[in-house]
Design an enzyme around this catalytic site. Structure first.
Site, mmCIF file in Angstrom:
data_model
loop_
_atom_site.group_PDB
_atom_site.id
_atom_site.type_symbol
_atom_site.label_atom_id
_atom_site.label_comp_id
_atom_site.label_asym_id
_atom_site.label_seq_id
_atom_site.Cartn_x
_atom_site.Cartn_y
_atom_site.Cartn_z
ATOM 1 N N HIS A 17 0.837 -1.208 0.000
ATOM 2 C CA HIS A 17 0.000 0.000 0.000
ATOM 3 C C HIS A 17 0.873 1.260 0.000
ATOM 4 O O HIS A 17 0.678 2.167 -0.832
ATOM 5 C CB HIS A 17 -0.907 -0.007 1.234
ATOM 6 N N GLU A 18 1.831 1.300 0.919
ATOM 7 C CA GLU A 18 2.698 2.478 1.026
ATOM 8 C C GLU A 18 3.608 2.614 -0.191
ATOM 9 O O GLU A 18 3.958 3.729 -0.584
ATOM 10 C CB GLU A 18 3.530 2.402 2.317
ATOM 11 N N HIS A 21 1.931 4.755 -2.797
ATOM 12 C CA HIS A 21 2.074 6.192 -2.526
ATOM 13 C C HIS A 21 3.485 6.669 -2.871
ATOM 14 O O HIS A 21 3.663 7.727 -3.490
ATOM 15 C CB HIS A 21 1.807 6.488 -1.040
#
Length: 339
Positions: A17-18, A21
């Site tokens: 997920h990170e 980003h």
């Protein structure tokens, strides 16, 4: 081992997920001061000119520190200074990576394990170890009758045993090695599913899937899990489900322990479900979550200006509510473990 599997699974989901980003922030030349795996005190780090890559003591969690994320902050090339469409992509990228990870796992498991096709005939393919009928029945026995009721296909077995669930023993007519035999079988109560069972399973065969079939399986499974997840969150927030029935990080450890008994495919399947759940959770229009921030970006895209001070307060309030929600669920998980 259960703890290790759970930590690796949750750590991988959050890392992916990170990473979404991080990669998109770098793509749009946004300064990223730190990319951390884990939370808490720093254990190890690698410094580069632009970014510090760190490993922290608590292996669950992680974050990307994109400069300019604070509402109203002014950082050269920072998040807030970029066009709205770029900020939208960066915010959505984490969820996209969770969904992509889930899809890839579904495809890989389908390609490796294939499709299981069960035989519809009432022929025994397996017996539960230590089951009440393990020494009475044999693999390849064909069940012809149960308590005088004809059995034509496998699903007839569960229908008949349901009708006979008040009994402890039943008679069975089986075909074994071409000869018919009368046996007395014991019914075992399955309290969890409110039924009785014989402790048998049908014959099955594995069918290999082509790449196209595996992709199709992954697409259909992903859509099904995604729809069920959205419905689940809607049910929770509409008050139709008590928070006592919702599990958090502690509850996940228990589920991992149960699922890990059934092998890596079951673990991968749980990882798929958790990845999609975390993706959907982050898309919820709650301030402080990606979904809440996306709402403000979309309002900006359509020309609606939002007071930055109010936006900042909403994000802080959303974070407090989120942490309180997680704490409540975790306390409930611990309570359930001890009861």
């Amino acid at each position: 081992m259960t703890f290790l599997i759970a930590v690796v699974m949750l750590g991988l989901i959050i890392f992916v997920h990170e990473l979404g980003h991080f990669l998109t922030a770098k793509l749009f030349k946004m300064p990223v001061s730190e990319f951390s795996i884990g939370m808490g005190p720093q254990v190890f780090s690698v410094d580069t000119k632009k970014t510090t890559y760190s490993f922290r003591a608590i292996p669950i969690g992680g974050y990307v520190n994109i400069e300019g994320m604070e509402v109203g902050s002014e950082v050269e090339n920072g998040f807030s200074s970029k066009p709205a469409y770029q900020r939208f992509i960066v915010l959505f990228a984490g969820v996209f990576m969770n969904f992509l990870m889930a899809f890839i796992l579904l495809f890989v498991t389908a390609k490796i394990s294939g499709r299981i096709e069960y035989d519809t005939n009432a022929i025994i393919g397996g017996l539960v170890k230590g089951g009440a009928n393990e020494q009475i029945l044999k693999v390849d026995d064909k069940i012809l009758e149960l308590d005088g009721k004809k059995i034509n296909i496998w699903t007839d077995i569960s229908k008949v045993t349901k009708e006979l669930q008040d009994k402890e023993e039943i008679t069975a007519l089986v075909e074994r090695n071409g000869k018919e035999e009368n046996l007395t079988l014991k019914l075992t109560k399955d309290e969890e599913n409110n039924r009785v069972v014989l402790g048998i399973s049908p014959k099955y065969k594995k069918i290999d899937l082509s790449t196209t079939e595996s992709l199709d399986f992954a697409k259909n499974s992903f859509n099904s899990i995604l729809i069920d997840t959205v419905k689940g969150f809607f049910t929770i927030f509409s008050g139709k489900v008590s928070l006592k029935e919702v599990s958090g990080p502690v509850g996940i450890f228990k589920v991992v322990g149960e699922v890990s008994k059934f092998g890596w495919i079951s673990i991968a399947s749980l990882c798929v479900v958790l990845s999609i759940n975390i993706g959907v959770l982050n898309l919820l229009p709650i301030p402080a979550l990606d979904g809440g921030r996306i709402i403000f970006v979309l309002l900006e895209l359509v020309g609606i200006k939002v007071n930055k001070k109010w936006e900042k307060k909403l994000h802080k309030g959303g974070m407090i509510l989120l942490l309180f929600f997680i704490l409540m669920i975790s306390v409930n998980d611990v309570w359930k473990l001890f009861n």
